[in-house]
Design an enzyme around this catalytic site. Structure first.
Site, PDB file in Angstrom:
ATOM      1  N   HIS A 157       1.917  -6.399  -8.429  1.00 13.94           N
ATOM      2  CA  HIS A 157       2.203  -5.715  -9.693  1.00 13.94           C
ATOM      3  C   HIS A 157       3.373  -4.738  -9.564  1.00 13.94           C
ATOM      4  CE1 HIS A 157      -0.794  -2.517  -8.426  1.00 13.94           C
ATOM      5  NE2 HIS A 157       0.039  -1.740  -9.081  1.00 13.94           N
TER       6      HIS A 157
ATOM      7  N   ASP B  63      -3.059  -8.955  -4.257  1.00 13.26           N
ATOM      8  CA  ASP B  63      -2.014  -8.200  -4.957  1.00 13.26           C
ATOM      9  C   ASP B  63      -0.870  -7.815  -4.008  1.00 13.26           C
ATOM     10  OD1 ASP B  63      -0.577  -6.687  -6.732  1.00 13.26           O
ATOM     11  OD2 ASP B  63      -2.283  -5.522  -7.456  1.00 13.26           O
TER      12      ASP B  63
ATOM     13  N   SER C  34       0.093   2.469  -5.116  1.00 10.02           N
ATOM     14  CA  SER C  34       0.111   1.013  -5.111  1.00 10.02           C
ATOM     15  C   SER C  34       1.094   0.517  -4.074  1.00 10.02           C
ATOM     16  CB  SER C  34       0.512   0.486  -6.476  1.00 10.02           C
ATOM     17  OG  SER C  34      -0.619   0.380  -7.274  1.00 10.02           O
TER      18      SER C  34
HETATM   19  N1  ARG Z   1      -4.955  -0.484 -12.004  1.00 12.11           N
HETATM   20  C1  ARG Z   1      -3.861  -0.738 -11.105  1.00 12.11           C
HETATM   21  C2  ARG Z   1      -2.810   0.347 -11.290  1.00 12.11           C
HETATM   22  O1  ARG Z   1      -3.065   1.323 -11.905  1.00 12.11           O
HETATM   23  C3  ARG Z   1      -3.278  -2.094 -11.285  1.00 12.11           C
HETATM   24  C4  ARG Z   1      -2.496  -2.304 -12.528  1.00 12.11           C
HETATM   25  C5  ARG Z   1      -1.862  -3.649 -12.654  1.00 12.11           C
HETATM   26  N2  ARG Z   1      -2.805  -4.660 -13.032  1.00 12.11           N
HETATM   27  C6  ARG Z   1      -3.203  -4.939 -14.327  1.00 12.11           C
HETATM   28  N3  ARG Z   1      -4.124  -5.835 -14.523  1.00 12.11           N
HETATM   29  N4  ARG Z   1      -2.676  -4.345 -15.362  1.00 12.11           N
HETATM   30  O2  ARG Z   1      -1.635   0.251 -11.290  1.00 12.11           O
HETATM   31  N1  GLU Z   2      -2.628   0.487  -9.392  1.00 10.96           N
HETATM   32  C1  GLU Z   2      -2.189   1.815  -9.116  1.00 10.96           C
HETATM   33  C2  GLU Z   2      -0.675   1.907  -8.905  1.00 10.96           C
HETATM   34  O1  GLU Z   2       0.071   1.141  -9.454  1.00 10.96           O
HETATM   35  C3  GLU Z   2      -2.914   2.331  -7.941  1.00 10.96           C
HETATM   36  C4  GLU Z   2      -4.290   2.529  -8.349  1.00 10.96           C
HETATM   37  C5  GLU Z   2      -4.586   3.976  -8.618  1.00 10.96           C
HETATM   38  O2  GLU Z   2      -4.181   4.530  -9.663  1.00 10.96           O
HETATM   39  O3  GLU Z   2      -5.221   4.529  -7.750  1.00 10.96           O
HETATM   40  O4  GLU Z   2      -0.172   2.816  -8.264  1.00 10.96           O
END
Ligand code: ARG
Ligand code: GLU
Length: 727
Positions: free
Chosen positions: A83, A219, A644
């Site tokens: 991502h 990921d 991330s």
């Molecule tokens: N929750 C993770 C973060 O905050 C992954 C986000 C990307 N994935 C998604 N399904 N939107 O960045």
């Molecule tokens: N998915 C998050 C990011 O893009 C990391 C997850 C979190 O917020 O801890 O940094």
């Protein structure tokens, strides 16, 4: 008796050793080092951060300002999340070469794909420059003057402090302005795409599984840093060569067991761990619910259209994911704050703080802090709520309103900066908006508008809603705006923007969408924003004093600075959790779970045929364990957005995983970290290598890595032999 005492002490220590925190890598000596060793770390803190020799920090660059990456080969190969690489992968994708769907692998260096606007930044060294930054402010009395002087000092120090010509000096504030640190950095701008799994692996589970454990997402994506022939940063050039890092992470195939030590090294973006209870109350009871409700409505509308129409699905997939990510996070955060009793706990801590203030005889300095917070948060409440509604409804989630707001800014620019600035911005807008309209569907957005404007009128503070919207008929308004406005169509917008400033503004003022946005934005910029900023400045200053007081009076507490997108170390162990009655989560997932979730053809849970074949043949090469293929694991490391792509590192400094998310019940850790339920989610490095090697056949990349097996004491050469053995 004595040994019992010792045991108890050790137990208490170990419990405390799981309390979270994001620490500055150059300041780990002492408490952190003791804790890390207690948790099982075998390295010294010099191995993590050193200015005199290469250390882990030399392998952990910031990835394009928002994510983290790590160097894993002597030829500048880096690993980050899928991502995080998503935009780059998408930019190179077309219907013919759909790398998002099918994945991308460069089997030769010549095939690696250059990216405009993609950079990685290494930290060369970190220094405390607090005294220099605060020079000359003691004599100033007003908060505004102090801040101005600090900004001036930062600007001049950034220029004057020593660095090499290809490096930058960046000064960042810590502990709400109680400490300032200098970061000397090197930024590489030739970063090429090397590999990415198909989205069905890299984004497996998509929005349904986002922020959720158990998780089964691979990921990850791979890039390579290129440098000039002196190994220094350079703009993209064919002549550039793979960067030779000061350090790269060996990769361990040992795998992880529950309670193993883990360290996550990266660039957490923003946390607010020192908010007073009154601020958390506002988030839980007012701000989060308002933002969630707005996005709830927008998402339902978009989802309805996406399910019926494949073209709309493609147009809105990325926007939908963007809106859904924080929508889902706020829901989890609100629930978690309630469930963990964060407000009550903070109130107790505040009472204890107040006692300490009295005992220390510091009432004059700190005695009124909590009361002042109370007063100011009460005062800011309607402004904060109105601001959030404006941001969520106008700027973020109704596309027509956000594009129209750009026109509003254009008019402001004309008023403030004149014709030339107006024309420059206008040209930029016309060019830039092509991208926007390509994925804009007026029918979808009209339905979103109808829902969101209704919320805005009914639920945002009345006094800041334009009079013309009182008692308006929503359906009629919606039909009128979308029926009349030129801004729903790219061709009409270009026409609307032709002519000199006077003509353009005239046309805009006759446009229904423009009239509406202008009224809303005027209210916001004149009546909400200035007052919000004024109170917020007072709150920041209180927060700074409150932080200072805690550093002084709570010396024994684990006072770590809030995240600010600078390099931090967080550590803990691999650990499951029990989120609710009768529910126990184990810390590991396996490929079996991917197949359990498999829904053929589904946009979230489809599985590529080749992966199913590998699973059926149990063909895991040297990466599986006891006939199973590990996929993800969780730990007690305190992480946030920006972490991330961060490396998960074992006790000896080897790479064991890649951070990419947090668990649902623990998303409140940005505000309150509860060691019982806050967990970070990592993809197991063995799954990454398995996909690279067995799924994609990218032997060229595997050959660059330094793969180790410390527990079994198998040499790297032997591992190589095992890899190529006929299986
Ligand atoms: N929750 C993770 C973060 O905050 C992954 C986000 C990307 N994935 C998604 N399904 N939107 O960045
Ligand atoms: N998915 C998050 C990011 O893009 C990391 C997850 C979190 O917020 O801890 O940094």
């Amino acid at each position: 008796m004595k040994s019992l005492k010792l045991l108890l002490l050790l137990l208490v220590f170990q419990m405390q050793a799981q309390q979270g925190g994001m620490w500055i890598p150059s300041l780990l000596q002492g408490m952190n080092e003791r804790e890390m060793k207690n948790l099982g770390m075998k390295m010294s803190v010099e191995d993590i951060y050193s200015v005199n020799k290469s250390s882990l920090k030399d392998a952990v660059p910031h990835f394009n300002g928002g994510c983290t990456s790590e160097v894993i080969s002597p030829k500048g190969l880096i690993l980050t999340n899928h991502h995080c690489g998503f935009d780059a992968i998408q930019t190179h994708s077309s219907v013919k070469n759909d790398y998002l769907t099918n994945g991308f692998w460069a089997y030769k260096m010549e095939d690696e794909l250059p990216n405009e606007d993609l950079e990685v930044t290494f930290i060369v060294r970190i220094e405390d420059v607090t005294a220099k930054v605060l020079e000359g402010i003691a004599t100033l009395t007003s908060e505004a003057d102090k801040q101005k002087k600090i900004q001036e000092n930062i600007a001049s120090l950034s220029k004057s402090l020593p660095k090499e010509s290809w490096q930058e000096n960046k000064i960042r504030t810590f502990y709400e302005g109680n400490q300032y640190m200098l970061f000397v950095t090197e930024t590489f701008k030739d970063v090429r795409l090397v590999g990415a799994p198909p989205s069905a692996i890299g984004k497996f589970g998509s929005d349904t599984d986002n922020w959720v454990w158990p998780r089964h997402t691979g990921d990850f994506s791979l890039f390579r840093i290129y440098a000039d022939k002196n190994n220094r940063p350079a703009a993209y050039s064919k002549e550039n060569v793979p960067y030779v890092p000061k350090h790269f992470l060996p990769i361990s195939l040992d795998g992880v067991a529950e309670d193993d030590f883990t360290l996550v090294f990266g660039y957490p973006g923003r946390t607010s761990e020192y908010l007073p209870a009154v601020a958390i109350e506002q988030i839980v009871n007012e701000l989060n619910p308002a933002k969630i409700e707005v996005r709830d409505k927008a998402l339902k509308v978009q989802d309805g259209f996406m399910r019926k129409d494949n073209a709309i699905k493609i147009q809105y997939a990325s926007k939908y994911a963007g809106i859904a990510n924080y929508w889902k996070k706020w829901i989890g955060e609100t629930q978690g704050l309630k469930k963990s009793n964060a407000i009550e706990i903070k109130k107790k801590q505040e009472a204890a703080f107040q006692d300490k203030v009295v005992k220390a005889g510091k009432q004059a300095e700190y005695g009124n802090l909590l009361a002042d917070f109370e007063k100011n948060y009460k005062e800011i409440a309607p402004y904060a709520l109105s601001r959030d509604y404006f941001i969520e409804v106008v700027l973020r989630n109704t596309e027509l309103l956000s594009v129209t707001y750009k026109m509003y800014q254009l008019e402001q620019l004309l008023n403030n900066k004149g014709e030339q600035a107006f024309n420059d911005r206008k040209t930029n807008l016309i060019n830039g908006l092509g991208e926007f309209y390509k994925d804009f569907n007026a029918a979808v957005d009209e339905k979103v508008f109808e829902q969101l404007i209704d919320l805005y009128i009914k639920k945002s503070p009345k006094q800041f809603v334009p009079e013309s919207l009182n008692n308006v008929n929503i359906k009629a308004l919606t039909a009128e705006v979308y029926g009349q406005s030129a801004l729903v169509d790219y061709k009409d917008v270009r026409e609307l923007l032709t002519g000199d400033s006077k003509t353009v503004i005239e046309k805009l003022k006759n446009d229904k969408a423009y009239q509406l946005v202008r009224e809303m934005a005027d209210k916001f910029t004149k009546e909400v924003a200035p007052k919000y900023d004024e109170i917020n400045l007072r709150i920041s200053s209180l927060q700074r004093t409150y932080m200072k007081a805690q550093l002084e009076l709570n010396k024994e507490a684990r006072n770590f600075p809030d995240a600010n997108s600078t390099l931090r170390v967080t550590y803990g162990k691999v650990k499951g959790y029990e989120p609710k009655d009768a529910t126990i989560y184990k810390p590991f997932t396996y490929l079996d779970g991917v197949l359990e979730k498999y829904i053929p053809g589904d946009y979230e849970f489809d599985v590529p045929k080749k992966l199913i074949d590998l699973y059926n043949a149990k063909d895991y090469g040297i990466y599986g364990k006891n006939g199973k293929m590990p996929v993800c694991f969780i730990g007690t490391n305190h992480t946030t957005g920006g972490n991330s792509g961060s490396p998960a590192i074992d006790a000896q400094g080897n790479l064991i995983g890649l951070n990419f998310d947090r668990v649902w019940e623990g998303t409140m850790s940005d505000i309150y970290y509860d060691p019982a339920i806050c967990r970070n989610v990592m993809v197991d490095i063995r799954y990454v290598l398995f996909i690279m090697d067995k799924y994609a056949g990218a032997k060229n990349l595997i050959d660059e890595l330094k793969i180790v097996h410390p527990k079994q004491n198998i040499s790297t050469t032997k591992i190589k032999k095992l890899r190529y053995k006929k299986r």
